[in-house]
Motif scaffolding. Structure first.
Motif, PDB file in Angstrom:
ATOM      1  N   TYR A   1       5.842 -21.009 -10.204  1.00  0.00           N
ATOM      2  CA  TYR A   1       5.316 -20.939  -8.736  1.00  0.00           C
ATOM      3  C   TYR A   1       6.515 -20.121  -8.122  1.00  0.00           C
ATOM      4  CZ  TYR A   1       3.372 -25.223  -9.891  1.00  0.00           C
ATOM      5  OH  TYR A   1       2.809 -26.370 -10.486  1.00  0.00           O
ATOM      6  N   LEU A   2       6.403 -19.336  -6.860  1.00  0.00           N
ATOM      7  CA  LEU A   2       6.839 -18.723  -5.809  1.00  0.00           C
ATOM      8  C   LEU A   2       7.084 -19.531  -4.681  1.00  0.00           C
ATOM      9  CD1 LEU A   2       8.505 -16.254  -5.707  1.00  0.00           C
ATOM     10  CD2 LEU A   2       6.660 -14.577  -5.022  1.00  0.00           C
ATOM     11  N   GLN A   3       8.031 -19.802  -3.768  1.00  0.00           N
ATOM     12  CA  GLN A   3       7.491 -20.546  -3.171  1.00  0.00           C
ATOM     13  C   GLN A   3       8.927 -19.063  -2.090  1.00  0.00           C
ATOM     14  OE1 GLN A   3       6.976 -23.789  -1.328  1.00  0.00           O
ATOM     15  NE2 GLN A   3       7.286 -22.909   0.536  1.00  0.00           N
ATOM     16  N   MET A   4       7.913 -19.269  -0.813  1.00  0.00           N
ATOM     17  CA  MET A   4       8.385 -17.764   0.295  1.00  0.00           C
ATOM     18  C   MET A   4       8.378 -18.556   1.551  1.00  0.00           C
ATOM     19  SD  MET A   4       5.503 -14.941  -1.402  1.00  0.00           S
ATOM     20  CE  MET A   4       4.588 -15.844  -0.761  1.00  0.00           C
ATOM     21  N   ASN A   5       9.455 -18.185   1.417  1.00  0.00           N
ATOM     22  CA  ASN A   5      10.157 -19.117   3.625  1.00  0.00           C
ATOM     23  C   ASN A   5      10.097 -17.628   4.365  1.00  0.00           C
ATOM     24  OD1 ASN A   5       9.296 -21.526   2.259  1.00  0.00           O
ATOM     25  ND2 ASN A   5      11.426 -21.942   1.559  1.00  0.00           N
ATOM     26  N   SER A   6      11.134 -17.921   5.207  1.00  0.00           N
ATOM     27  CA  SER A   6      11.234 -17.295   6.094  1.00  0.00           C
ATOM     28  C   SER A   6      10.307 -15.808   6.349  1.00  0.00           C
ATOM     29  CB  SER A   6      12.851 -16.476   6.475  1.00  0.00           C
ATOM     30  OG  SER A   6      12.723 -18.480   6.487  1.00  0.00           O
ATOM     31  N   LEU A   7       8.904 -16.189   6.369  1.00  0.00           N
ATOM     32  CA  LEU A   7       8.430 -14.731   5.644  1.00  0.00           C
ATOM     33  C   LEU A   7       8.603 -13.517   6.679  1.00  0.00           C
ATOM     34  CD1 LEU A   7       5.724 -16.237   3.912  1.00  0.00           C
ATOM     35  CD2 LEU A   7       6.894 -14.504   2.810  1.00  0.00           C
ATOM     36  N   LYS A   8       8.305 -11.807   6.219  1.00  0.00           N
ATOM     37  CA  LYS A   8       8.514 -10.656   7.429  1.00  0.00           C
ATOM     38  C   LYS A   8       7.620 -10.467   7.042  1.00  0.00           C
ATOM     39  CE  LYS A   8      13.943 -11.276   6.472  1.00  0.00           C
ATOM     40  NZ  LYS A   8      15.029 -10.527   6.205  1.00  0.00           N
ATOM     41  N   PRO A   9       7.315  -9.266   8.167  1.00  0.00           N
ATOM     42  CA  PRO A   9       5.956  -8.199   7.561  1.00  0.00           C
ATOM     43  C   PRO A   9       6.395  -7.368   6.948  1.00  0.00           C
ATOM     44  CG  PRO A   9       6.781  -8.357   9.925  1.00  0.00           C
ATOM     45  CD  PRO A   9       7.605  -9.474   9.264  1.00  0.00           C
ATOM     46  N   GLU A  10       7.568  -7.267   6.534  1.00  0.00           N
ATOM     47  CA  GLU A  10       7.759  -6.300   4.969  1.00  0.00           C
ATOM     48  C   GLU A  10       7.471  -6.898   3.684  1.00  0.00           C
ATOM     49  OE1 GLU A  10       9.838  -7.102   7.672  1.00  0.00           O
ATOM     50  OE2 GLU A  10      11.858  -6.778   7.240  1.00  0.00           O
ATOM     51  N   ASP A  11       6.900  -8.544   4.279  1.00  0.00           N
ATOM     52  CA  ASP A  11       6.951  -9.219   2.706  1.00  0.00           C
ATOM     53  C   ASP A  11       5.337  -8.638   2.544  1.00  0.00           C
ATOM     54  OD1 ASP A  11       8.848 -11.199   3.465  1.00  0.00           O
ATOM     55  OD2 ASP A  11       9.043 -10.605   1.696  1.00  0.00           O
ATOM     56  N   THR A  12       4.764  -8.462   3.463  1.00  0.00           N
ATOM     57  CA  THR A  12       2.442  -7.909   2.758  1.00  0.00           C
ATOM     58  C   THR A  12       3.138  -6.778   1.789  1.00  0.00           C
ATOM     59  OG1 THR A  12       2.676  -8.303   5.342  1.00  0.00           O
ATOM     60  CG2 THR A  12       1.453  -6.542   3.964  1.00  0.00           C
ATOM     61  N   ALA A  13       1.814  -7.802   0.886  1.00  0.00           N
ATOM     62  CA  ALA A  13       2.672  -7.101  -0.285  1.00  0.00           C
ATOM     63  C   ALA A  13       1.133  -7.632  -1.050  1.00  0.00           C
ATOM     64  CB  ALA A  13       3.263  -6.768  -1.580  1.00  0.00           C
ATOM     65  N   VAL A  14       0.691  -6.834  -2.769  1.00  0.00           N
ATOM     66  CA  VAL A  14      -0.046  -7.528  -3.327  1.00  0.00           C
ATOM     67  C   VAL A  14       0.779  -8.483  -4.722  1.00  0.00           C
ATOM     68  CG1 VAL A  14      -1.919  -7.780  -5.264  1.00  0.00           C
ATOM     69  CG2 VAL A  14      -2.323  -6.597  -2.974  1.00  0.00           C
TER      70      VAL A  14
ATOM     71  N   PRO B   1       1.211  -1.386   0.118  1.00  0.00           N
ATOM     72  CA  PRO B   1       0.035  -0.032   0.544  1.00  0.00           C
ATOM     73  C   PRO B   1       0.773   1.194   0.148  1.00  0.00           C
ATOM     74  CG  PRO B   1      -0.883  -1.584   1.485  1.00  0.00           C
ATOM     75  CD  PRO B   1       0.510  -2.348   1.536  1.00  0.00           C
ATOM     76  N   GLY B   2       0.573   1.813  -0.514  1.00  0.00           N
ATOM     77  CA  GLY B   2       1.374   3.755  -1.166  1.00  0.00           C
ATOM     78  C   GLY B   2       2.503   3.155  -1.773  1.00  0.00           C
ATOM     79  N   LYS B   3       3.110   2.032  -1.995  1.00  0.00           N
ATOM     80  CA  LYS B   3       4.218   2.342  -2.419  1.00  0.00           C
ATOM     81  C   LYS B   3       4.295   1.979  -3.982  1.00  0.00           C
ATOM     82  CE  LYS B   3       6.590   1.146   1.447  1.00  0.00           C
ATOM     83  NZ  LYS B   3       7.856   0.133   2.276  1.00  0.00           N
TER      84      LYS B   3
END
Length: 123
Positions: free
Chosen positions: A79-92, A40-42
């Protein structure tokens, strides 16, 4: 080619998600595929791209070692496997495709876009 992304959701920090992007049409194997994201906003941000055969892959530094892109040309899916997710990965997260053979991190270089899937990482 038409693209349909799925697999997003809500996950706690440190968790994992696997996004999928299904393509319609017979040209999928000739497309470079990529994932972008937009918080959001970026502005829309490049995440990763993979060439037609899967032999050449590029990641943005912030996801290296945590995210893995792959493709199955027989299933017309990336595919996109996403591990060790961080709050900064939050996005569409958006999948995108381009008919030319070279990888690119520029959104303007991609001709086809999926509708986006929301990824939310809670702290």
């Amino acid at each position: 080619v038409q693209l349909q992304a799925s697999g997003g959701g809500l996950v706690q920090a440190g968790g994992s998600l696997r996004l999928s992007c299904a393509a319609s049409g017979r040209a999928f194997s000739s497309y470079v595929m990529a994932w972008f994201r937009q918080a959001p906003g970026k502005e829309r941000e490049f995440v990763t791209a993979i060439n037609r055969s899967g032999s050449n892959i590029y990641y943005v530094d912030s996801v290296k070692g945590r995210f893995t892109i792959s493709r199955d040309n027989a299933k017309n899916t990336v595919y996109l496997q996403m591990n060790s997710l961080k709050p900064e990965d939050t996005a569409v997260y958006y999948c995108a495709g381009r008919g030319r053979p070279y990888l690119s991190a520029a959104p303007a270089d991609y001709d086809n876009w999926g509708q986006g899937t929301q990824v939310t990482v809670s702290s």
